[in-house]
Design a protein around this motif. Structure first.
Motif, PDB file in Angstrom:
ATOM      1  N   ASN A  65       0.824  -1.216   0.000  1.00 60.22           N
ATOM      2  CA  ASN A  65       0.000   0.000   0.000  1.00 60.22           C
ATOM      3  C   ASN A  65       0.855   1.261   0.000  1.00 60.22           C
ATOM      4  O   ASN A  65       1.984   1.265   0.506  1.00 60.22           O
ATOM      5  CB  ASN A  65      -0.889   0.047   1.244  1.00 60.22           C
ATOM      6  CG  ASN A  65      -2.042  -0.932   1.208  1.00 60.22           C
ATOM      7  OD1 ASN A  65      -2.902  -0.895   2.075  1.00 60.22           O
ATOM      8  ND2 ASN A  65      -2.082  -1.835   0.243  1.00 60.22           N
TER       9      ASN A  65
ATOM     10  N   ARG B 104       1.972   4.567   1.551  1.00 60.57           N
ATOM     11  CA  ARG B 104       2.263   4.936   2.945  1.00 60.57           C
ATOM     12  C   ARG B 104       2.812   3.780   3.769  1.00 60.57           C
ATOM     13  O   ARG B 104       3.122   3.962   4.948  1.00 60.57           O
ATOM     14  CB  ARG B 104       1.051   5.573   3.647  1.00 60.57           C
ATOM     15  CG  ARG B 104       0.696   6.937   3.096  1.00 60.57           C
ATOM     16  CD  ARG B 104      -0.425   7.585   3.879  1.00 60.57           C
ATOM     17  NE  ARG B 104      -1.703   6.913   3.705  1.00 60.57           N
ATOM     18  CZ  ARG B 104      -2.509   7.106   2.679  1.00 60.57           C
ATOM     19  NH1 ARG B 104      -2.183   7.963   1.726  1.00 60.57           N
ATOM     20  NH2 ARG B 104      -3.660   6.468   2.593  1.00 60.57           N
ATOM     21  N   ASP B 105       2.940   2.578   3.184  1.00 59.63           N
ATOM     22  CA  ASP B 105       3.654   1.509   3.877  1.00 59.63           C
ATOM     23  C   ASP B 105       5.121   1.894   4.038  1.00 59.63           C
ATOM     24  O   ASP B 105       5.735   2.441   3.113  1.00 59.63           O
ATOM     25  CB  ASP B 105       3.597   0.202   3.080  1.00 59.63           C
ATOM     26  CG  ASP B 105       2.270  -0.526   3.226  1.00 59.63           C
ATOM     27  OD1 ASP B 105       1.437  -0.084   4.044  1.00 59.63           O
ATOM     28  OD2 ASP B 105       2.068  -1.530   2.511  1.00 59.63           O
TER      29      ASP B 105
ATOM     30  N   VAL C 129       6.698  -4.882   5.976  1.00 61.55           N
ATOM     31  CA  VAL C 129       6.289  -3.476   5.991  1.00 61.55           C
ATOM     32  C   VAL C 129       5.702  -3.132   7.350  1.00 61.55           C
ATOM     33  O   VAL C 129       5.251  -4.006   8.098  1.00 61.55           O
ATOM     34  CB  VAL C 129       5.249  -3.175   4.882  1.00 61.55           C
ATOM     35  CG1 VAL C 129       5.774  -3.568   3.515  1.00 61.55           C
ATOM     36  CG2 VAL C 129       3.916  -3.854   5.171  1.00 61.55           C
TER      37      VAL C 129
ATOM     38  N   ARG D 140       2.644  -0.874   8.741  1.00 62.05           N
ATOM     39  CA  ARG D 140       1.430  -0.200   8.279  1.00 62.05           C
ATOM     40  C   ARG D 140       0.575   0.162   9.482  1.00 62.05           C
ATOM     41  O   ARG D 140       0.127  -0.714  10.216  1.00 62.05           O
ATOM     42  CB  ARG D 140       0.652  -1.105   7.319  1.00 62.05           C
ATOM     43  CG  ARG D 140      -0.613  -0.473   6.746  1.00 62.05           C
ATOM     44  CD  ARG D 140      -1.351  -1.453   5.844  1.00 62.05           C
ATOM     45  NE  ARG D 140      -0.515  -1.897   4.728  1.00 62.05           N
ATOM     46  CZ  ARG D 140      -0.837  -2.928   3.943  1.00 62.05           C
ATOM     47  NH1 ARG D 140      -1.947  -3.616   4.160  1.00 62.05           N
ATOM     48  NH2 ARG D 140      -0.024  -3.268   2.944  1.00 62.05           N
ATOM     49  N   ASP D 141       0.391   1.455   9.671  1.00 61.84           N
ATOM     50  CA  ASP D 141      -0.417   1.938  10.794  1.00 61.84           C
ATOM     51  C   ASP D 141       0.074   1.371  12.121  1.00 61.84           C
ATOM     52  O   ASP D 141      -0.701   0.969  12.979  1.00 61.84           O
ATOM     53  CB  ASP D 141      -1.892   1.583  10.583  1.00 61.84           C
ATOM     54  CG  ASP D 141      -2.807   2.287  11.568  1.00 61.84           C
ATOM     55  OD1 ASP D 141      -2.460   3.398  12.011  1.00 61.84           O
ATOM     56  OD2 ASP D 141      -3.861   1.707  11.920  1.00 61.84           O
TER      57      ASP D 141
END
Length: 599
Positions: free
Chosen positions: A518, A520-521, A555, A557-558
């Motif tokens: 994704n 923004r990863d 990664v 992520r969030d």
């Protein structure tokens, strides 16, 4: 029946004369707090005797196809009569104020506007200068867009100059007249201490107002801009202006431009004028916006004027208006001798690379991109490259193919120049209206002597275009240096952010797309190898990998770690360059010389 109509017409004349007895509109602009980015606007309306008057602020400005909601920057709106008695004011829509004027002969409106956005289409005010985009500054009486208006500018005490395409009013200092609000909204105003100098070209006086300083050479600018003016005027056969104004905002890093009927606003890098590449880029911007004084501001699609300032004005023809202009800006630089043949062909090749390497080129027709400019072009997001195409770049390619087709069909006797000149004379000069796309196509076919439905069909579909079918006629071909190469591709773009390697784009139908990476990863590791923020380790891994390899990509992520499996696919991006055919016929060589000739 005839007698009844006569009485009704007489009654309507009496009512109209009573409600609109020689209406007059005058604006006064002053700057009490420029350091806080405000301008004060006084609007005086006289000769309109109605129970109420609705005044409106445009929601967009012509040439920039996005609803920008200029009314959001309006403050302290008040209205009063000639004696200063306040009227009741009600805001009835996002950009409309209703004044209960009780048939008063004069209404005075005062409001403030805030302006602190650096662009060619929005207001910017600070303690050094004020740039006023008229659509973001001046209101109009609903239903009276054709009414003339005067504008008096009272500069701040520290400022001494005003630059605008509006005509000055004799005997009234710093006062300008617009014959209607279409002209007013199309006439930006610069107030400050700009460096102003002039030159004459094509029989027209040109003023250059340089804002923000810079390392420019006045004489070189005058000489080079004059050459652009002369070459552009040759295409259309006449220059319809008596005076033209360039307002140039020089920033640490700047760009962009917006066309107007007899002026333009340009953004530039103040210290870029001594860098040849940057300077050529600026001249290309000058050529682009100047070309628009014919192509858009006068010769235009029928949907683009008269304008509705309350809502979007849709057209599918921006690929013709902006795209053809994007083709001619570099072509004019070539004709002026600013670009040699190789540099020009490389500039055109850049458009091929931009369009053909964009996945959205197979999703959105360029005519649809024109129509959707209001919701897509000015509001790009991380997925825009996958879903849309630029009507600038692809329109420029279609213009080039059309130019080459006309040259081939007429043995070099006619070209796209002749189409534009004929269209200008047919629709702007003679018919005094915009054109329908089918009319423009029919006129093109009349001049070319052959059907051109292939070009116009290409604008409305996403089918691949055989560019070499057109380029070969002039002795050139488009070569893809990646053709036949088997290279793996992950399908992402990245950037360094706070010491992290962050995904900024995921291309459609690539390994990253299929594997679920994704935007923004944060990329942390691949197959257990830690990645650096500059992407060097990522590049090393991809250079030693093969198509079909499965990579374990770690990664963040969030705030959570995830491991994804990504299968590398073949890199489908091309490296496109226009080169001469190894063997040219005399006919091809002749057309090539005409196509790229110096004038």
């Amino acid at each position: 029946m005839k007698r009844i109509r006569t009485k009704l017409a007489t009654l309507m004349t009496i009512v109209t004369t009573s409600a609109f007895a020689d209406p007059q509109i005058h604006f006064e602009v002053s700057f009490k707090e420029p350091q806080a980015h405000y301008a004060e606007i006084k609007m005086e309306i006289s000769g309109i005797r109605k129970d109420h008057i609705d005044v409106k602020m445009p929601v967009w400005t012509p040439g920039s196809y996005l609803v920008r909601e200029y009314s959001r920057h309006v403050e302290n709106f008040e209205a009063c009569d000639a004696d200063g008695n306040p009227f009741v004011v009600e805001k009835i829509s996002k950009n409309t104020w209703r004044i209960v004027s009780a048939k008063s002969s004069k209404v005075t409106i005062n409001y403030r506007i805030y302006g602190f956005e650096v662009s060619v289409r929005t207001n910017f005010i600070d303690d050094t200068h004020a740039f006023l985009s008229p659509a973001a500054t001046f209101m109009y009486v609903d239903g009276m867009i054709n009414q003339p208006a005067d504008v008096t500018v009272i500069p701040h005490a520290a400022w001494s100059k005003i630059s605008t395409g509006l005509e000055p009013v004799d005997g009234q200092p710093n006062t300008y007249r617009a014959p209607d609000f279409d002209i007013l909204f199309d006439s930006p105003i610069e107030v400050g201490n700009q460096d102003v100098f002039t030159f004459e070209a094509a029989g027209v006086l040109h003023e250059i107002a340089m804002v923000g300083g810079g390392n420019y050479n006045r004489e070189r600018l005058k000489r080079d801009c004059a050459a652009i003016v002369e070459e552009s005027t040759k295409i259309f056969g006449e220059n319809p202006n008596k005076r033209y104004v360039f307002i140039v905002h020089n920033y640490q890093s700047g760009g962009g431009g917006l066309e107007h009927l007899n002026s333009t606003v340009l953004g530039a890098s103040r210290n870029g004028y001594q860098n040849e590449r940057t300077y050529l880029g600026f001249l290309g911007l000058v050529a682009h916006e100047y070309f628009h004084l014919w192509h858009v501001k006068r010769l235009r699609p029928i949907e683009l004027g008269p304008f509705d300032y309350d809502a979007e004005n849709y057209t599918t023809a921006l690929w013709i208006m902006e795209g053809f202009t994007a083709y001619y800006d570099n072509l004019i630089l070539r004709r002026c001798g600013f670009l040699n043949e190789s540099t020009y062909l490389q500039a055109l090749s850049n458009d091929f690379n931009t369009v053909e390497n964009r996945p959205g080129n197979r999703i959105q027709p360029v005519a649809a991109a024109s129509f959707d400019a209001w919701i897509k072009h000015y509001r790009p997001d991380e997925n825009s490259a996958n879903t849309s195409v630029s009507y600038y770049n692809k329109g420029a390619l279609l213009a080039a193919m059309l130019d080459l087709k006309i040259l081939d069909a007429t043995g070099g006797k006619k070209r796209l120049d002749d189409v534009l000149k004929a269209a200008y004379e047919e629709f702007y000069v003679r018919k005094k209206r915009g054109f329908e796309e089918h009319e423009f196509q029919a006129l093109t076919e009349k001049i070319a002597g052959v059907p051109v439905d292939d070009i116009f069909h290409a604008a409305h579909t996403v089918e691949p275009i055989d560019y070499n079918a057109y380029l070969n006629a002039a002795g050139y071909e488009l070569v893809d240096y990646n053709e036949g190469r088997e290279l793996p591709d992950l399908g992402i773009t990245t950037s360094a952010s706070d010491g992290r390697l962050v995904v900024t784009g995921v291309a459609r139908n690539t390994g990253a797309w299929d594997g679920g990476i994704n935007v923004r990863d944060e990329l942390i590791a691949i197959d257990g190898e830690r990645l650096d923020a500059n992407g060097r380790e990522l590049n090393r891994i991809l250079q030693t990998a093969s198509i079909g390899d499965k990579l374990r990509v770690l990664v963040a992520r969030d705030g959570k770690l995830r491991e994804l499996t990504v299968t590398l696919k073949k890199d489908t991006k091309g490296i496109f360059t226009i080169v001469p055919l190894p063997r040219q016929t005399p006919e091809q060589e002749n057309l090539g010389k005409i196509w790229l000739s110096l004038r």
